[in-house]
Design a protein around this motif. Structure first.
Motif, PDB file in Angstrom:
ATOM      1  N   PRO A  39     -10.565 -44.466  18.664  1.00 46.75           N
ATOM      2  CA  PRO A  39     -11.818 -44.376  17.907  1.00 46.75           C
ATOM      3  C   PRO A  39     -12.208 -42.938  17.569  1.00 46.75           C
ATOM      4  N   ASP A  40     -13.065 -42.833  16.553  1.00 48.43           N
ATOM      5  CA  ASP A  40     -13.613 -41.532  16.181  1.00 48.43           C
ATOM      6  C   ASP A  40     -14.740 -41.125  17.116  1.00 48.43           C
ATOM      7  N   ILE A  41     -15.329 -42.106  17.790  1.00 47.61           N
ATOM      8  CA  ILE A  41     -16.453 -41.874  18.675  1.00 47.61           C
ATOM      9  C   ILE A  41     -16.496 -42.993  19.705  1.00 47.61           C
ATOM     10  N   VAL A  42     -16.980 -42.698  20.900  1.00 46.19           N
ATOM     11  CA  VAL A  42     -17.064 -43.700  21.970  1.00 46.19           C
ATOM     12  C   VAL A  42     -18.501 -43.718  22.490  1.00 46.19           C
ATOM     13  N   VAL A  43     -19.025 -44.926  22.683  1.00 46.99           N
ATOM     14  CA  VAL A  43     -20.344 -45.106  23.279  1.00 46.99           C
ATOM     15  C   VAL A  43     -20.153 -45.907  24.557  1.00 46.99           C
ATOM     16  N   LEU A  44     -20.611 -45.348  25.668  1.00 44.19           N
ATOM     17  CA  LEU A  44     -20.479 -46.003  26.965  1.00 44.19           C
ATOM     18  C   LEU A  44     -21.858 -46.211  27.580  1.00 44.19           C
ATOM     19  N   ASP A  45     -21.950 -47.227  28.398  1.00 41.57           N
ATOM     20  CA  ASP A  45     -23.148 -47.445  29.194  1.00 41.57           C
ATOM     21  C   ASP A  45     -22.894 -46.802  30.556  1.00 41.57           C
ATOM     22  N   PHE A  46     -23.908 -46.210  31.135  1.00 42.19           N
ATOM     23  CA  PHE A  46     -23.744 -45.623  32.460  1.00 42.19           C
ATOM     24  C   PHE A  46     -23.369 -46.691  33.482  1.00 42.19           C
ATOM     25  N   SER A  47     -24.066 -47.826  33.433  1.00 40.70           N
ATOM     26  CA  SER A  47     -23.838 -48.908  34.401  1.00 40.70           C
ATOM     27  C   SER A  47     -22.984 -49.993  33.767  1.00 40.70           C
ATOM     28  N   MET A  48     -21.695 -49.947  34.058  1.00 45.58           N
ATOM     29  CA  MET A  48     -20.774 -50.977  33.565  1.00 45.58           C
ATOM     30  C   MET A  48     -20.046 -51.574  34.760  1.00 45.58           C
ATOM     31  N   PRO A  49     -19.652 -52.843  34.649  1.00 43.80           N
ATOM     32  CA  PRO A  49     -18.870 -53.448  35.734  1.00 43.80           C
ATOM     33  C   PRO A  49     -17.500 -52.778  35.862  1.00 43.80           C
ATOM     34  N   GLU A  50     -16.950 -52.863  37.032  1.00 41.36           N
ATOM     35  CA  GLU A  50     -15.603 -52.402  37.380  1.00 41.36           C
ATOM     36  C   GLU A  50     -15.431 -50.883  37.404  1.00 41.36           C
ATOM     37  N   MET A  51     -16.109 -50.171  36.492  1.00 39.75           N
ATOM     38  CA  MET A  51     -16.008 -48.714  36.451  1.00 39.75           C
ATOM     39  C   MET A  51     -17.202 -48.196  35.665  1.00 39.75           C
ATOM     40  N   ASP A  52     -17.926 -47.231  36.216  1.00 37.20           N
ATOM     41  CA  ASP A  52     -19.106 -46.751  35.495  1.00 37.20           C
ATOM     42  C   ASP A  52     -18.717 -45.885  34.301  1.00 37.20           C
ATOM     43  N   GLY A  53     -19.697 -45.589  33.482  1.00 38.68           N
ATOM     44  CA  GLY A  53     -19.464 -44.827  32.264  1.00 38.68           C
ATOM     45  C   GLY A  53     -18.949 -43.422  32.501  1.00 38.68           C
ATOM     46  N   LEU A  54     -19.337 -42.813  33.619  1.00 37.69           N
ATOM     47  CA  LEU A  54     -18.863 -41.454  33.909  1.00 37.69           C
ATOM     48  C   LEU A  54     -17.364 -41.435  34.172  1.00 37.69           C
ATOM     49  N   GLU A  55     -16.904 -42.350  35.003  1.00 38.23           N
ATOM     50  CA  GLU A  55     -15.466 -42.402  35.299  1.00 38.23           C
ATOM     51  C   GLU A  55     -14.669 -42.809  34.062  1.00 38.23           C
ATOM     52  N   ALA A  56     -15.187 -43.755  33.302  1.00 36.69           N
ATOM     53  CA  ALA A  56     -14.506 -44.164  32.064  1.00 36.69           C
ATOM     54  C   ALA A  56     -14.409 -42.978  31.107  1.00 36.69           C
ATOM     55  N   ALA A  57     -15.486 -42.196  31.003  1.00 42.78           N
ATOM     56  CA  ALA A  57     -15.472 -41.018  30.127  1.00 42.78           C
ATOM     57  C   ALA A  57     -14.412 -40.017  30.567  1.00 42.78           C
ATOM     58  N   ARG A  58     -14.330 -39.758  31.861  1.00 44.32           N
ATOM     59  CA  ARG A  58     -13.317 -38.816  32.371  1.00 44.32           C
ATOM     60  C   ARG A  58     -11.908 -39.262  31.974  1.00 44.32           C
ATOM     61  N   LEU A  59     -11.639 -40.544  32.135  1.00 44.64           N
ATOM     62  CA  LEU A  59     -10.301 -41.047  31.831  1.00 44.64           C
ATOM     63  C   LEU A  59     -10.021 -41.070  30.336  1.00 44.64           C
ATOM     64  N   ILE A  60     -11.016 -41.397  29.539  1.00 42.92           N
ATOM     65  CA  ILE A  60     -10.830 -41.360  28.079  1.00 42.92           C
ATOM     66  C   ILE A  60     -10.599 -39.925  27.632  1.00 42.92           C
ATOM     67  N   LYS A  61     -11.367 -38.977  28.162  1.00 45.88           N
ATOM     68  CA  LYS A  61     -11.209 -37.562  27.797  1.00 45.88           C
ATOM     69  C   LYS A  61      -9.842 -37.014  28.205  1.00 45.88           C
ATOM     70  N   SER A  62      -9.249 -37.583  29.252  1.00 48.78           N
ATOM     71  CA  SER A  62      -7.936 -37.088  29.681  1.00 48.78           C
ATOM     72  C   SER A  62      -6.851 -37.388  28.647  1.00 48.78           C
ATOM     73  N   THR A  63      -7.038 -38.412  27.833  1.00 49.23           N
ATOM     74  CA  THR A  63      -6.049 -38.750  26.805  1.00 49.23           C
ATOM     75  C   THR A  63      -6.530 -38.436  25.395  1.00 49.23           C
ATOM     76  N   ARG A  64      -7.832 -38.366  25.209  1.00 46.84           N
ATOM     77  CA  ARG A  64      -8.419 -38.073  23.892  1.00 46.84           C
ATOM     78  C   ARG A  64      -9.506 -37.007  24.073  1.00 46.84           C
ATOM     79  N   PRO A  65      -9.104 -35.776  24.350  1.00 48.87           N
ATOM     80  CA  PRO A  65     -10.074 -34.738  24.704  1.00 48.87           C
ATOM     81  C   PRO A  65     -11.075 -34.384  23.609  1.00 48.87           C
TER      82      PRO A  65
END
Length: 118
Positions: A39-65
């Motif tokens: 995607p050109d942009i990502v929108v995450l919720d802070f409180s998500m099941p299985e993995m919060d938005g902060l951890e998801a952001a870290r992992l997305i940034k590791s492949t799409r900085p």
């Protein structure tokens, strides 16, 4: 964010920003979809099941900085914002803020991204 709120936000973004949106059901799904759809942009919720938005952001940034990531949060505390920016999040929005302002900013970022790609 409940399913109906997520769908309403997706529709608002699609109509306002002339963008295609893909919904994810949790943080793990968000990471998979970010990899699949690039995607050109990502929108995450802070409180998500299985993995919060902060951890998801870290992992997305590791492949799409370079992808801008926006975080929606019910928690408007300095600690949450600091952790979000440390995770590579572009901007934190409180769910109490005006969503029209949020979508307008998304649209600005998308326009800039599209212009720089040309």
């Amino acid at each position: 964010m409940c399913s109906s709120d997520l769908t309403a936000l997706r529709r608002l973004i699609e109509t306002t920003c002339d963008a295609t949106c893909v919904e994810a059901v949790n943080g793990v799904d968000a990471i998979a979809k970010a990899a699949e759809f690039e995607p050109d942009i990502v929108v995450l919720d802070f409180s998500m099941p299985e993995m919060d938005g902060l951890e998801a952001a870290r992992l997305i940034k590791s492949t799409r900085p370079n992808v801008p990531i926006f975080l929606l949060s019910s928690y408007h505390e300095p600690e949450v914002e600091a952790a979000a920016y440390d995770a590579g999040i572009t901007r934190v929005f409180s769910k109490a803020e005006n969503l029209k302002n949020f979508v307008a900013l998304l649209n600005e970022i998308l326009v800039m991204t599209r212009e720089s790609a040309n």
